[in-house]
Every structure is written in structure tokens, then in C-alpha cells.
Design an enzyme around this catalytic site. Structure first.
Site, mmCIF file in Angstrom:
data_model
loop_
_atom_site.group_PDB
_atom_site.id
_atom_site.type_symbol
_atom_site.label_atom_id
_atom_site.label_comp_id
_atom_site.label_asym_id
_atom_site.label_seq_id
_atom_site.Cartn_x
_atom_site.Cartn_y
_atom_site.Cartn_z
ATOM 1 C CB CYS A 1 11.496 -18.280 2.790
ATOM 2 S SG CYS A 1 10.458 -19.017 4.067
ATOM 3 N NE ARG A 2 12.979 -13.112 2.693
ATOM 4 C CZ ARG A 2 13.126 -12.052 3.472
ATOM 5 N NH1 ARG A 2 13.009 -10.849 2.968
ATOM 6 N NH2 ARG A 2 13.396 -12.194 4.757
ATOM 7 C CB SER A 3 18.805 -17.090 1.239
ATOM 8 O OG SER A 3 18.551 -17.903 2.353
ATOM 9 C CB CYS B 1 16.879 -14.562 3.467
ATOM 10 S SG CYS B 1 16.498 -16.268 3.869
ATOM 11 C CG ASN C 1 19.840 -20.752 4.461
ATOM 12 O OD1 ASN C 1 20.516 -21.755 4.672
ATOM 13 N ND2 ASN C 1 19.753 -20.217 3.266
ATOM 14 C CG ASP D 1 10.208 -13.353 5.512
ATOM 15 O OD1 ASP D 1 9.931 -14.445 4.950
ATOM 16 O OD2 ASP D 1 10.720 -13.292 6.641
#
Length: 180
Positions: free
Chosen positions: A24-26, A19, A22, A138
Site C-alpha cells: 500500500c503505502r511504500s 511500510c 509493501n 495505513d
């Protein structure tokens, strides 16, 4: 291969989730996919890591809202440390899963050849319920509730991704390196 991982034995399918920063999402996707791998008994067949396209959070923990969202769903995300994707990793990776089209563009630009580019997939492409919505939003500039919504989206897509990987990897004998 991500620098903090020891060399993996032959036969291990390597996935890196990418993401922006690195945090939040990933990391969410890494934790969820690792949980599926562990529960599926494929720890020796699938290695999952994550990274960001940018370097501004390198070394930091996951966003506290990420950790809290993961904990609310029964996961642990507090050991994560952010890092930036290194194009040299393509050689050791089998699949690079990106969270949105901006990541896809950046990572494709870093790819050196068609073989590298063929490893890049949007996470949403594994989720039949995500039709028409290629990007996982995001949550960074949003609320804790948005982190929970994003995690639910990531969980659904990771379950679908694992469902595609698991049958092939479960029935392929693992090859282990022997020391000389």
C-alpha cells in the site's frame, strides 16, 4: 541492495521506502518519488525502491486499491512486487524512509550500528504540513477514498523530500564505473 536491482554505479543515491507489507503505502511512495526523479532528470543519480517490514505479501502485486489510486493520479503501479526489507541492504542504502513509527522501531532494531540508524527517517519529517502527525495512516483496512487521501499525503511529503535531495544531487558529478 534490493535483490531485484542490478548493481548501481558509484554516485547513485539509494533510497528505500518501507511500510508494513509493501503493498500500500511504500509502493505509493516508491512510484511517486520515482516519478519526481524521472521528471527531474535524475534517473542516473537517484534510485528508489520499497520494501515491507513483514514477509506475508512477498511476491504479491500492490493492493488493487493502491494501483487504482495511483492510476487516478496519473501514475502506474501495476508492475510492483512486494518484498521484505533485508537489514543487509543498509550497506548499499543512503536513506531508509519509513511510513510510520512502528516501521521506524522495527527498522532501527534491524540496524547494526549508528551509521545504519542515521539513514532512517520518517516520511512525514520531510513535510512541513505534517507537523504533529508523524505517521502516514495505513489505508489497508479502509476505503478507496482513504487510499486517495494517503496518496495525497505521500505526494506532498515526497515532493518535499525530493526538494531536499535534488539540489545536492543535481550539482554533484555522477561517477560511473568502468569495466575492466
Amino acid at each position: 541492495m534490493p535483490a531485484d536491482r542490478a548493481p548501481l554505479s558509484d554516485g547513485v543515491f539509494r533510497v528505500c521506502v518501507v511500510c508494513t507489507g509493501n503493498i500500500c503505502r511504500s509502493p505509493m511512495a516508491e512510484v511517486v518519488l520515482n516519478d519526481l526523479v524521472h521528471r527531474g532528470g535524475l534517473d542516473d543519480r537517484i534510485a528508489v525502491s520499497s520494501a515491507g517490514t513483514g514477509d506475508w505479501h512477498v511476491g504479491e502485486k500492490a493492493d488493487p486499491r493502491t494501483v487504482e489510486s495511483l492510476e487516478r493520479r496519473g501514475y502506474t503501479g501495476d508492475v510492483h512486487r512486494a518484498r521484505q526489507f533485508d537489514p543487509d541492504w543498509f550497506t548499499d542504502l543512503d536513506l531508509v524512509v519509513v511510513l510510520d513509527r512502528s516501521h521506524e522501531r522495527v527498522v532501527r532494531d534491524w540496524a547494526q550500528n549508528d551509521a545504519d540508524r542515521s539513514k532512517i527517517r520518517l516520511l512525514s519529517s520531510f513535510d512541513p504540513e505534517a507537523a504533529g502527525l508523524p505517521d502516514v495512516p495505513d489505508p489497508y483496512y479502509s476505503t478507496a477514498a482513504m487510499f486517495d487521501e494517503v496518496l495525497a499525503t505521500i505526494e506532498r511529503a515526497c515532493v518535499a523530500l525530493f526538494a531536499q535531495l535534488e539540489p545536492a544531487l543535481r550539482h554533484t558529478p555522477a561517477k560511473h564505473q568502468t569495466g575492466a
